[in-house]
Design a protein around this motif. Structure first.
Motif, PDB file in Angstrom:
ATOM      1  N   VAL A 106      48.546 -40.356 -21.277  1.00 14.25           N
ATOM      2  CA  VAL A 106      48.195 -39.098 -20.623  1.00 14.25           C
ATOM      3  C   VAL A 106      48.917 -37.977 -21.354  1.00 14.25           C
ATOM      4  O   VAL A 106      50.140 -38.038 -21.551  1.00 14.25           O
ATOM      5  CB  VAL A 106      48.589 -39.089 -19.132  1.00 14.25           C
ATOM      6  N   ASP A 112      43.490 -39.329 -20.824  1.00 15.51           N
ATOM      7  CA  ASP A 112      43.524 -38.347 -19.736  1.00 15.51           C
ATOM      8  C   ASP A 112      44.438 -37.195 -20.124  1.00 15.51           C
ATOM      9  O   ASP A 112      45.377 -37.359 -20.908  1.00 15.51           O
ATOM     10  CB  ASP A 112      44.046 -39.016 -18.461  1.00 15.51           C
ATOM     11  N   ARG A 127      47.513 -40.038 -13.026  1.00 14.36           N
ATOM     12  CA  ARG A 127      46.507 -40.380 -14.031  1.00 14.36           C
ATOM     13  C   ARG A 127      46.879 -41.655 -14.771  1.00 14.36           C
ATOM     14  O   ARG A 127      46.039 -42.529 -15.001  1.00 14.36           O
ATOM     15  CB  ARG A 127      46.351 -39.242 -15.047  1.00 14.36           C
ATOM     16  N   ARG A 186      45.014 -45.239 -14.782  1.00 15.68           N
ATOM     17  CA  ARG A 186      44.538 -45.820 -16.041  1.00 15.68           C
ATOM     18  C   ARG A 186      45.058 -47.239 -16.223  1.00 15.68           C
ATOM     19  O   ARG A 186      44.362 -48.104 -16.762  1.00 15.68           O
ATOM     20  CB  ARG A 186      44.995 -44.931 -17.204  1.00 15.68           C
ATOM     21  N   PHE A 208      37.659 -40.729 -18.375  1.00 15.39           N
ATOM     22  CA  PHE A 208      38.823 -39.901 -18.666  1.00 15.39           C
ATOM     23  C   PHE A 208      38.768 -38.611 -17.846  1.00 15.39           C
ATOM     24  O   PHE A 208      37.700 -38.022 -17.664  1.00 15.39           O
ATOM     25  CB  PHE A 208      38.893 -39.568 -20.157  1.00 15.39           C
ATOM     26  N   ARG A 217      40.424 -34.681 -16.881  1.00 21.04           N
ATOM     27  CA  ARG A 217      41.129 -33.497 -17.403  1.00 21.04           C
ATOM     28  C   ARG A 217      41.423 -32.580 -16.227  1.00 21.04           C
ATOM     29  O   ARG A 217      40.504 -32.099 -15.557  1.00 21.04           O
ATOM     30  CB  ARG A 217      40.285 -32.782 -18.456  1.00 21.04           C
TER      31      ARG A 217
END
Length: 331
Positions: free
Chosen positions: A143, A155, A301, A305, A313, A315
């Protein structure tokens, strides 16, 4: 004798499986059950057997946080917030330092691939594409935290730096400044430059030629050198927007050495809200980023994951706010 999962389950009135889910940070547990288990864990002093968990799950329960080098100031409370948020999900955090710009990246990439961690949070200012590619190729969930760089295979919890720059410049305009310079890396090509230009255009102004200077890195010395050059120009700026607080600290020192007053002769504002700016003289106006939000979303995040490697993914953009201090007080 050390407490066991069964002891915690008995005291909390839940199953051993539920205790395991709470201890391992699984999200699908009610708040009431989580509180009861946490209270039982604290009362009994229970400590999970990390080695056994690694053998059982293939996970270490450890996240890595990669930050800029020591010479690049960064929001002081980011690491603290990440450690706190990760701890609430059952993770420990190790801090890694990115290599300096003048050192080869290859050794760092090798170390990244070998990290015995479940996931990696990388400060976006130190996230070259090859580092992200190396980590993802090694199966490490990544991330990116902060910054505006876009990477398609991880991410990101980002900062709207264009809007932050626009708000900082608008603050200087609101303080009555009209000859506003900018100092930062590649000022003609970055989102910060876009925000700076938008604010000036909205006020019916255009940048004075020569009032945009690059900085090789966001360090105090870079801000000092650029500001010395700006303040020596015949048409001296009456305000300087710096892409970071470190640049702004250097710019204020340059003004002092040139015999000028901040904010009387030149106002200065940065981005980042580092602790040094809160105690400088004058105190530094800045754009403060919500680091608690950054940490909370980044850890969420990476945890998601880890549990769902094939998820889409995400944002996410963190909020920010302008903090007026002494360095931009109206004349």
């Amino acid at each position: 004798m050390a407490s066991t999962l069964k002891d915690v389950a008995r005291l909390a009135g839940v199953s051993v499986k539920t205790v395991s889910n709470v201890v391992n940070g699984y999200p699908h547990v009610s708040a009431d059950v989580r509180r009861r288990v946490d209270a039982a864990v604290a009362q009994l002093g229970y400590r999970p057997n990390a080695f056994a968990r690694t053998l059982r799950t293939g996970r270490t329960g450890v996240l890595a946080l990669v930050l800029p080098g020591a010479d690049v100031p960064y929001p002081d409370d980011l690491a603290r917030e990440v450690v706190r948020e990760a701890g609430s999900r059952g993770y420990r955090v190790v801090i890694e330092q990115a290599p300096p710009d003048d050192e080869p990246a290859a050794p760092a990439l090798g170390d990244a691939r070998a990290m015995p961690v479940d996931g990696v949070l990388v400060s976006a200012p130190v996230a070259p594409s090859e580092l992200v590619e190396a980590l993802t190729a090694a199966g490490r969930p990544v991330v990116l935290v902060g910054g505006e760089a876009r990477h398609g295979r991880c991410d990101q919890v980002t900062i709207d730096v264009a809007r932050a720059a626009e708000d900082a410049t608008a603050h200087l305009l609101g303080a009555g400044r009209r000859r506003i310079a900018a100092i930062g890396a590649y000022p003609r090509e970055s989102p910060r430059a876009d925000g700076y230009h938008r604010a000036l255009c909205r006020a019916g102004l255009a940048p004075v030629p020569g009032h945009r200077l690059p900085a090789s890195r966001h360090r105090r010395a870079d801000g000092y050198r650029a500001a010395r050059a700006l303040l020596a120009q015949p048409e001296r700026p009456d305000a300087i927007f710096c892409y970071s607080d470190a640049l702004a600290i250097g710019a204020m020192r340059a003004a002092f050495d040139a015999g000028l007053r901040v904010p009387g002769d030149v106002a200065v504002i940065g981005i980042g809200d580092i602790e040094e700016g809160r105690y400088s003289r004058p105190t530094l106006s800045t754009v403060s980023i919500d680091t608690a939000f950054l940490a909370r979303e980044a850890v969420a995040r990476v945890a998601n994951r880890i549990d769902q490697p094939d998820a889409a993914f995400a944002r996410v953009t963190a909020p920010h706010t302008v903090l007026p201090r002494e360095s931009t007080e109206p004349r």
